[in-house]
Motif scaffolding. Structure first.
Motif: not given
Length: 333
Positions: A58, A60-61, A100, A144, A147-148, A216
């Motif tokens: 992903h 945005d990680e 993502r 991971h 994320g956002t 995150g």
């Protein structure tokens, strides 16, 4: 034959350290015969296991991307025993965009395995990962974060063992990574896995593997990054691949089973009443959904359908119906 259209600038069987790109063909208006560069580093030195460490599935990680890139930069051939395959940005288009999913095909790489060798860019990458990279591996670690939209504490994820060898291997990876939490799945996994994730792909190929959630909120937290980098070197040492490394003392891991999530039942502004690590009772009010757009309207109370502790929480204040606000877990029995 895998049928893949992706070509590699590195030779997985050659001794030494190589860095380059997996070339994913992608014909566009601005580049009729172009290719997408997925960065890869391979370090091979004599006998030993093969470990694949991936991040950027992903885009945005970020902690994982930095941790894997740091290993690729800092480790030399003489440091390693066996073969180390490092993929810091597996879904490069998503990582480049900080999203993502891939902006090229809206592909969520962790929902696309086993992929398609002649499909969209994300499908081609998923196929190459499952059919070319993972069959080389004895062990795999996939990094991971929330994320956002979410925040996780440093948490290892692993499935149940399906053989004595896998039980030993999973215990070794868990103890070596030494993250504060471990989310232990109670079912699934094994060679018969139908999961469309990178973990499912590794299971289908018989690779002993774990995943990690590392922070995150679309940012990098220094302490979480330090724990990720520390854990990866500890894993390499535990597998006999980094013999000169001296690991520090273990801190211990709290093993959990995830019960489920708490969701928003309408749009508004999320006001958390609980944070990560807090205890939650079933039916307890854990959040308010505020409506500043409507003068005088009282916030809506959100209650938890589960009793346990908060493992993850939403990072974004604006919510819509169906957004996950919390993930609730309990201690593994």
């Amino acid at each position: 034959m895998t049928g893949t259209l992706i070509t590699s600038e590195v030779d997985f069987d050659v001794e030494g350290k190589q860095a380059g790109y997996l070339r994913v063909p992608h014909s566009t208006h601005r580049s009729a015969y172009g290719w997408i560069p997925v960065p890869i580093t391979v370090i091979r030195n004599g006998d030993g296991p093969t470990l694949v460490i991936s991040a950027g599935v992903h885009g945005d990680e970020y902690e994982g991307q930095i941790a894997v890139a740091t290993l690729a930069r800092e480790l030399d051939v003489a440091d390693v025993r066996g073969r180390l395959i490092l993929l810091p940005m597996v879904n490069f288009p998503a990582a480049e965009a900080g999203c993502r999913v891939s902006p090229l095909d809206d592909g969520n790489l962790n929902r696309l395995h086993p992929g398609d060798p002649k499909g969209s860019p994300s499908e081609m990458i998923a196929h190459y990962h499952e059919e070319v990279i993972l069959p080389l591996a004895d062990y795999a670690v996939d990094l991971h974060s929330g994320g956002t939209s979410l925040i996780y504490p440093p948490t290892l994820l692993r499935g149940p063992p399906h053989s004595p060898e896998e039980e030993v291997g999973l215990a070794k990876l868990t103890e070596a990574f030494d993250l504060p939490y471990a989310w232990v799945f109670t079912g699934g996994g094994g060679r018969g896995s139908t999961a469309r994730t990178a973990m499912g792909a590794a299971n289908r190929k018989g690779v002993i593997n774990v995943m990690a959630e590392l922070g995150g909120a679309g940012c990098v937290t220094p302490e979480v990054l330090r724990q990720a980098e520390r854990g990866l070197r500890r894993i390499l040492h535990a597998l006999g691949m980094l013999p000169d490394h001296t690991p520090d003392a273990a801190r211990g891991t709290r093993e959990l089973h995830v019960l489920g999530s708490v969701y928003a039942d309408g749009a508004g502004v999320f006001e958390p009443l609980k944070t990560i690590g807090d205890d939650v009772a079933e039916g307890e009010t854990v959040a308010l959904i505020n409506h500043p757009d409507t003068p005088g309207q009282a916030p809506d109370a959100v209650t938890s359908p589960h009793g346990g502790l908060v493992l993850a929480m939403r990072a974004m204040a604006q919510v819509r119906r169906g957004d996950a606000l919390y993930q609730i877990a309990r201690d593994a029995l």
